[in-house]
Scaffold this active site. Structure first.
Site, PDB file in Angstrom:
ATOM      1  N   LYS A  43      52.839  29.058  45.505  1.00  0.00           N
ATOM      2  CA  LYS A  43      51.732  28.303  44.926  1.00  0.00           C
ATOM      3  C   LYS A  43      52.221  27.136  44.064  1.00  0.00           C
ATOM      4  CE  LYS A  43      48.201  31.810  45.310  1.00  0.00           C
ATOM      5  NZ  LYS A  43      48.960  32.989  45.810  1.00  0.00           N
TER       6      LYS A  43
HETATM    7  C1  LIG Z   1      48.640  33.612  47.044  1.00  0.00           C
HETATM    8  C2  LIG Z   1      49.715  34.343  47.735  1.00  0.00           C
HETATM    9  C3  LIG Z   1      49.619  34.689  49.103  1.00  0.00           C
HETATM   10  C4  LIG Z   1      48.375  34.406  49.927  1.00  0.00           C
HETATM   11  O1  LIG Z   1      48.189  33.036  50.179  1.00  0.00           O
HETATM   12  P1  LIG Z   1      46.804  32.478  50.758  1.00  0.00           P
HETATM   13  O2  LIG Z   1      46.886  31.001  50.720  1.00  0.00           O
HETATM   14  O3  LIG Z   1      45.745  33.036  49.846  1.00  0.00           O
HETATM   15  O4  LIG Z   1      46.677  33.002  52.150  1.00  0.00           O
HETATM   16  C5  LIG Z   1      50.696  35.300  49.698  1.00  0.00           C
HETATM   17  N1  LIG Z   1      51.824  35.599  48.991  1.00  0.00           N
HETATM   18  C6  LIG Z   1      51.950  35.291  47.680  1.00  0.00           C
HETATM   19  C7  LIG Z   1      53.192  35.654  46.969  1.00  0.00           C
HETATM   20  C8  LIG Z   1      50.907  34.648  47.000  1.00  0.00           C
HETATM   21  O5  LIG Z   1      51.042  34.350  45.691  1.00  0.00           O
END
Ligand SMILES: *Cc1c(COP(=O)(O)O)cnc(C)c1O
Length: 464
Positions: A112
Site C-alpha cells: 500500500k
Molecule cells: C491490502 C492488502 C491486500 C489486499 O489488497 P486489495 O487491493 O484490497 O486487493 C493484500 N495483502 C496485503 C498485505 C495488504 O495490505
C-alpha cells in the site's frame, strides 16, 4: 483525460476532482473515459527505464488535463524517495519461471505504500496549487492506516484522522501508527470492531454540515489515483521477465480487488497478460464467484492474512462496469440489488468474459502456513501470509509453466512476525529503519464508539 462514474449518472470530472472527491455523487466509482493504449513496440522501449521514469510514462496520460509532465515527474520523485531500494520493486526468482514482486520495501512494509506515498505527494501538490486544505478521515484494519500516516505526515495542507479497532490489530501495525509524531496526524483507538470504525467514518461523511466544514476527504482503495499508481508495477515486473514480447501471468492476494484491477488496467493499456489469478483466504467470496457467477455475502472470518478479511470487494464494481460494456445503469441496478439481498449474480456470458482472464483459488490458515513452511525450507525465502496465499493460488490455477508467473508479495514477513514464526520456525526481522519500533513511545487515544465524541475530538485537534 476526463473521468466517468461506473453508475453512469454523475457528471464527468477532471483528474484533480477525482482525487479530492473519491466517490462519485451517484455512489459509483470513477474510471477514465477511455483507456490510454501503448503499442508493444512502445512498451519495449521502456525496458531499461528506472521505476520512476516508467511511472511517468504509464501515469501521464491519466493526469494530463490536470498536471504537466514536469509536475508529475516532481510528484513521483518526491513519492519514491523513501524506499529502501532504488529499484522500488525488486523482482526475485523463486524457481523456474516463478517470480516474486517485492512490493514491501516502502516505509510501512506493505504494498500500500507504493500508491499511498504517491497519493501523499500528489495531494500536497494539488492542494497547494488550489490553495485548499483537506481533512482525511479513514478507518483501518491495520495496513492502510499506517501507510496513510507515513504518506501524509507533515504535509502542510492536510490533517488526518485514522480510526482503528482498539485491541484488534497487531502490535507492529499499531506501533507503526501510534509512534509517529506529527502535528497533522491523529490516531483514534475506537472501542469496537473494524466495522464499527468504518460505520463511524461513514456517519462523519453523511453529516454534510460537518463534512463541508472540515472538508473531509478519503484515501481508501476506491480512490482512482491509488489504482493508477499500482498500474505501474505491472509494467515494471513484466518488462523484467521478458515482456512485452513474452506474455506473463500475475497472481494477486486479494481483498478489495483494487490491486488486481490495476493489473487489468495495465492489460487494457497494451501489456500482454494471459492470466490474472486471484488468491483468497477463507473469506472466499471471489473464488466462489469465479466458479459460479454468484457472490453471496457471509460473515467475515478472521485469518492470519487479516488485510484480506473482506467480504465485499469494492473495486470489483470497476471490472463489472467493463464486462457490462460500460453500461452504468446496469451496474447501478446490480449493485443496489447486491446491497439489498446480499446476492450478486451475473449471466453465463458475462461470467465467461470474466473467466477469459481471471481465475481464483482460496486457502485456509493451515494451507497458508504450509506454503510459508515449504518455501522457507526449500528456498530460504520467508513469505508473509498474504503472499503465501498468492503463491498457493498461482500454483493451483496456472495454465502452463513456460510463461513467467509473477506473484505479488504484498507485505514484508516482519509485518506479521507471529504467524510467520509459527509457520516457519524462523522469526523475521524488521528492516533497519524500523529496528527500534517496539521501543518507541506510543501515543494512544482511546475513544468510546460514539460519533459525537469523535466529532469533538476532530474539532479540537483541527482548531489547535
Ligand atoms: C491490502 C492488502 C491486500 C489486499 O489488497 P486489495 O487491493 O484490497 O486487493 C493484500 N495483502 C496485503 C498485505 C495488504 O495490505
Amino acid at each position: 483525460m476526463r473521468y466517468i462514474s461506473t453508475r453512469g449518472t454523475a457528471p464527468t470530472v477532471s483528474f484533480d476532482e477525482v482525487l479530492l472527491v473519491g466517490l462519485a455523487r451517484d455512489g459509483g466509482l470513477y474510471v477514465p473515459e477511455s483507456w490510454p493504449e501503448f503499442s508493444e513496440a512502445e512498451i519495449a522501449t521502456w525496458k531499461e527505464f528506472s521505476y520512476t521514469k516508467l511511472a511517468l510514462e504509464v501515469m501521464f496520460p491519466f493526469v494530463s488535463d490536470a498536471l504537466s509532465r514536469n509536475e508529475l515527474k516532481g510528484i513521483i520523485d518526491d513519492a519514491y524517495g523513501q524506499f529502501e531500494t532504488d529499484k522500488i520493486v525488486p523482482i526475485v526468482n523463486i524457481e523456474n519461471e516463478e517470480w516474486l514482486m517485492e512490493l514491501f520495501h516502502g516505509p510501512t512494509l506493505a504494498f500500500k505504500d507504493i500508491a499511498m506515498q504517491f497519493l501523499g505527494s500528489l495531494f500536497d501538490h494539488v492542494l497547494a496549487k488550489r490553495s485548499q486544505t483537506i481533512c482525511i478521515v479513514g478507518a483501518t484494519s491495520g495496513d492502510t492506516g499506517s501507510a496513510a500516516i507515513a504518506a501524509l505526515r507533515n504535509r502542510k495542507n492536510i490533517n488526518a484522522f485514522i480510526l482503528y479497532p482498539h485491541g484488534r490489530i497487531s502490535d507492529v501495525q499499531r506501533r507503526q501508527m501510534t509512534t509517529v509524531i506529527a502535528d497533522n496526524i491523529s490516531t483514534i483507538a475506537l472501542e469496537g470492531t473494524f466495522d464499527d470504525c468504518q460505520d463511524a467514518v461513514k456517519s462523519l461523511f453523511n453529516d454534510l454540515e460537518f463534512r463541508d466544514k472540515h472538508k473531509l476527504s478519503a484515501v481508501n482503495s476506491i480512490n482512482w489515483a491509488r489504482i493508477m499508481a499500482q498500474v505501474v508495477y505491472y509494467f515494471w515486473a513484466a518488462l523484467k521477465v521478458g515482456g512485452p514480447r513474452q506474455r506473463v501471468n500475475f497472481a494477486v492476494p486479494t481483498g478489495n480487488f483494487g490491486n488486481v484491477f490495476a493489473g487489468y488496467v495495465a492489460k487494457r493499456m497494451g501489456l500482454p497478460v494471459k492470466q490474472f489469478i486471484v488468491g483468497s483466504n477463507s473469506n472466499d467470496i471471489l473464488t466462489r464467484f469465479f466458479e459460479t457467477g454468484r457472490m453471496e455475502i457471509m460473515d467475515v472470518q478472521p485469518t492470519i492474512s487479516p488485510s484480506m478479511d473482506i467480504q465485499i470487494s469494492s473495486n470489483f464494481e470497476r471490472l463489472l462496469f467493463e464486462v457490462y460494456n460500460r453500461d452504468g445503469p446496469r451496474v447501478a441496478d446490480t449493485l443496489h440489488n447486491f446491497r439489498k439481498t446480499g446476492i450478486l449474480a451475473v449471466p453465463m456470458n458475462i461470467l465467461e468474459k470474466v473467466r477469459e482472464l481471471f481465475n481464483g483459488a482460496c486457502f485456509d490458515d493451515d494451507e497458508t502456513r504450509s506454503i510459508i513452511n515449504k518455501t522457507f525450507i526449500e528456498k530460504g525465502i520467508l513469505l508473509d501470509p498474504h503472499t503465501s496465499v498468492g503463491l498457493a493460488a498461482a500454483r493451483e490455477c496456472r495454465l502452463g509453466i513456460s510463461e513467467p508467473m509473477l506473484v505479488l508479495a504484498t507485505a514484508h514477513p516482519a509485518k506479521f512476525p507471529e504467524a510467520v514464526m509459527r509457520a516457519s520456525g524462523s522469526r523475521p526481522t524488521l528492516p533497519k529503519h524500523l529496528e527500534d519500533l517496539m521501543l518507541r513511545e506510543e501515543h494512544i487515544n482511546i475513544l468510546v464508539n460514539d460519533v459525537e465524541l469523535i466529532k469533538d475530538f476532530i474539532e479540537k485537534r483541527t482548531l489547535e
